[in-house]
Design a protein around this motif. Structure first.
Motif, PDB file in Angstrom:
ATOM      1  N   THR A 101      29.487 -20.522   2.575  1.00  0.00           N
ATOM      2  CA  THR A 101      28.343 -19.792   2.730  1.00  0.00           C
ATOM      3  C   THR A 101      27.168 -20.494   2.771  1.00  0.00           C
ATOM      4  O   THR A 101      27.008 -21.245   1.772  1.00  0.00           O
ATOM      5  N   TYR A 102      26.258 -20.308   3.672  1.00  0.00           N
ATOM      6  CA  TYR A 102      25.131 -21.042   3.862  1.00  0.00           C
ATOM      7  C   TYR A 102      23.875 -20.155   3.605  1.00  0.00           C
ATOM      8  O   TYR A 102      23.923 -19.358   4.058  1.00  0.00           O
ATOM      9  N   ASP A 103      23.265 -20.375   2.781  1.00  0.00           N
ATOM     10  CA  ASP A 103      22.177 -19.567   2.274  1.00  0.00           C
ATOM     11  C   ASP A 103      20.630 -20.246   2.566  1.00  0.00           C
ATOM     12  O   ASP A 103      20.393 -21.316   2.194  1.00  0.00           O
ATOM     13  N   ARG A 104      19.544 -19.480   2.845  1.00  0.00           N
ATOM     14  CA  ARG A 104      18.152 -19.627   2.731  1.00  0.00           C
ATOM     15  C   ARG A 104      17.296 -18.617   2.088  1.00  0.00           C
ATOM     16  O   ARG A 104      17.655 -17.404   2.454  1.00  0.00           O
ATOM     17  N   LYS A 105      16.850 -18.745   1.106  1.00  0.00           N
ATOM     18  CA  LYS A 105      16.108 -18.038   0.313  1.00  0.00           C
ATOM     19  C   LYS A 105      14.652 -17.749   0.681  1.00  0.00           C
ATOM     20  O   LYS A 105      14.066 -18.860   0.934  1.00  0.00           O
ATOM     21  N   PHE A 106      14.267 -16.518   0.760  1.00  0.00           N
ATOM     22  CA  PHE A 106      12.831 -16.381   1.333  1.00  0.00           C
ATOM     23  C   PHE A 106      12.246 -15.424   0.104  1.00  0.00           C
ATOM     24  O   PHE A 106      12.671 -14.298  -0.212  1.00  0.00           O
ATOM     25  N   GLU A 107      11.206 -15.772  -0.519  1.00  0.00           N
ATOM     26  CA  GLU A 107      10.639 -15.091  -1.512  1.00  0.00           C
ATOM     27  C   GLU A 107       9.180 -14.530  -1.100  1.00  0.00           C
ATOM     28  O   GLU A 107       8.101 -15.505  -0.720  1.00  0.00           O
ATOM     29  N   LEU A 108       9.117 -13.413  -0.884  1.00  0.00           N
ATOM     30  CA  LEU A 108       7.969 -12.763  -0.268  1.00  0.00           C
ATOM     31  C   LEU A 108       7.303 -11.882  -1.394  1.00  0.00           C
ATOM     32  O   LEU A 108       7.986 -11.284  -2.101  1.00  0.00           O
ATOM     33  N   LYS A 109       6.252 -10.994  -0.858  1.00  0.00           N
ATOM     34  CA  LYS A 109       5.616 -10.217  -1.640  1.00  0.00           C
ATOM     35  C   LYS A 109       6.566  -9.118  -1.852  1.00  0.00           C
ATOM     36  O   LYS A 109       6.454  -8.193  -2.739  1.00  0.00           O
ATOM     37  N   GLU A 110       7.243  -8.945  -0.638  1.00  0.00           N
ATOM     38  CA  GLU A 110       8.254  -7.472  -0.483  1.00  0.00           C
ATOM     39  C   GLU A 110       9.377  -7.556  -1.317  1.00  0.00           C
ATOM     40  O   GLU A 110      10.148  -6.647  -1.504  1.00  0.00           O
ATOM     41  N   GLY A 111       9.703  -8.812  -1.794  1.00  0.00           N
ATOM     42  CA  GLY A 111      10.943  -9.019  -2.515  1.00  0.00           C
ATOM     43  C   GLY A 111      11.439 -10.409  -2.029  1.00  0.00           C
ATOM     44  O   GLY A 111      10.963 -11.371  -1.419  1.00  0.00           O
ATOM     45  N   ILE A 112      12.731 -10.719  -2.668  1.00  0.00           N
ATOM     46  CA  ILE A 112      13.536 -11.734  -2.377  1.00  0.00           C
ATOM     47  C   ILE A 112      14.630 -11.609  -1.155  1.00  0.00           C
ATOM     48  O   ILE A 112      15.454 -10.495  -1.525  1.00  0.00           O
TER      49      ILE A 112
ATOM     50  N   LEU B 153      21.069 -10.816   6.901  1.00  0.00           N
ATOM     51  CA  LEU B 153      19.921 -10.843   6.194  1.00  0.00           C
ATOM     52  C   LEU B 153      19.847  -9.598   5.011  1.00  0.00           C
ATOM     53  O   LEU B 153      20.324  -8.670   5.544  1.00  0.00           O
ATOM     54  N   GLY B 154      19.980 -10.154   3.868  1.00  0.00           N
ATOM     55  CA  GLY B 154      20.126  -9.397   2.822  1.00  0.00           C
ATOM     56  C   GLY B 154      18.768  -9.259   1.956  1.00  0.00           C
ATOM     57  O   GLY B 154      18.088 -10.303   1.627  1.00  0.00           O
ATOM     58  N   LYS B 155      18.659  -8.282   1.145  1.00  0.00           N
ATOM     59  CA  LYS B 155      17.619  -8.046   0.098  1.00  0.00           C
ATOM     60  C   LYS B 155      18.308  -8.210  -1.233  1.00  0.00           C
ATOM     61  O   LYS B 155      19.208  -7.629  -1.407  1.00  0.00           O
TER      62      LYS B 155
END
Length: 119
Positions: free
Chosen positions: A39-50, A78-80
């Motif tokens: 599993t390759y992951d890229r994390k995004f931390e936004l004001k709407e969540g992770i 893409l998941g939250k």
């Protein structure tokens, strides 16, 4: 959210080359593997969540632990993230359009690089 018809899911590629290409685009494998799956992951931390962009794959030849494997890629997701339950990919999720567009662009760039060496 599934990213259907990206073309990535059609590729089989060498694990080590995949690791390099994915890392160039911020997707890391880290401890997300066993001897047959990655599993390759890229994390995004936004004001709407992770959020996580994930690309899954499984070994069709060799084994991941030996770093000598051919990986069949699967449909990217893409998941939250929800604490403490984990990542949700459901249709009921609301994903920021800017994030979706960024993920599509990243997947397109990855596809362009992988298709040069994939089987």
């Amino acid at each position: 959210m599934k990213f259907e018809n990206t073309g990535i899911e059609k590729f089989k590629a060498d694990l080590n080359r995949l690791d390099e290409v994915m890392d160039e685009h911020g997707l890391v494998r880290e401890g997300q593997w066993d001897y047959e799956r990655v599993t390759y992951d890229r994390k995004f931390e936004l004001k709407e969540g992770i959020f996580y962009l994930r690309v899954f794959g499984y070994a069709t030849q060799g084994d991941v632990g030996s770093h000598k494997a051919t990986i069949q890629l699967m449909t990217p997701l893409l998941g939250k993230y929800y604490y403490p339950h984990g990542v949700e990919y459901g249709e009921g999720e609301n994903f920021p359009s800017g994030l979706v567009n960024q993920c599509k662009k990243t997947l397109e760039e990855i596809k362009g690089k992988i298709e040069k060496f994939a089987e």
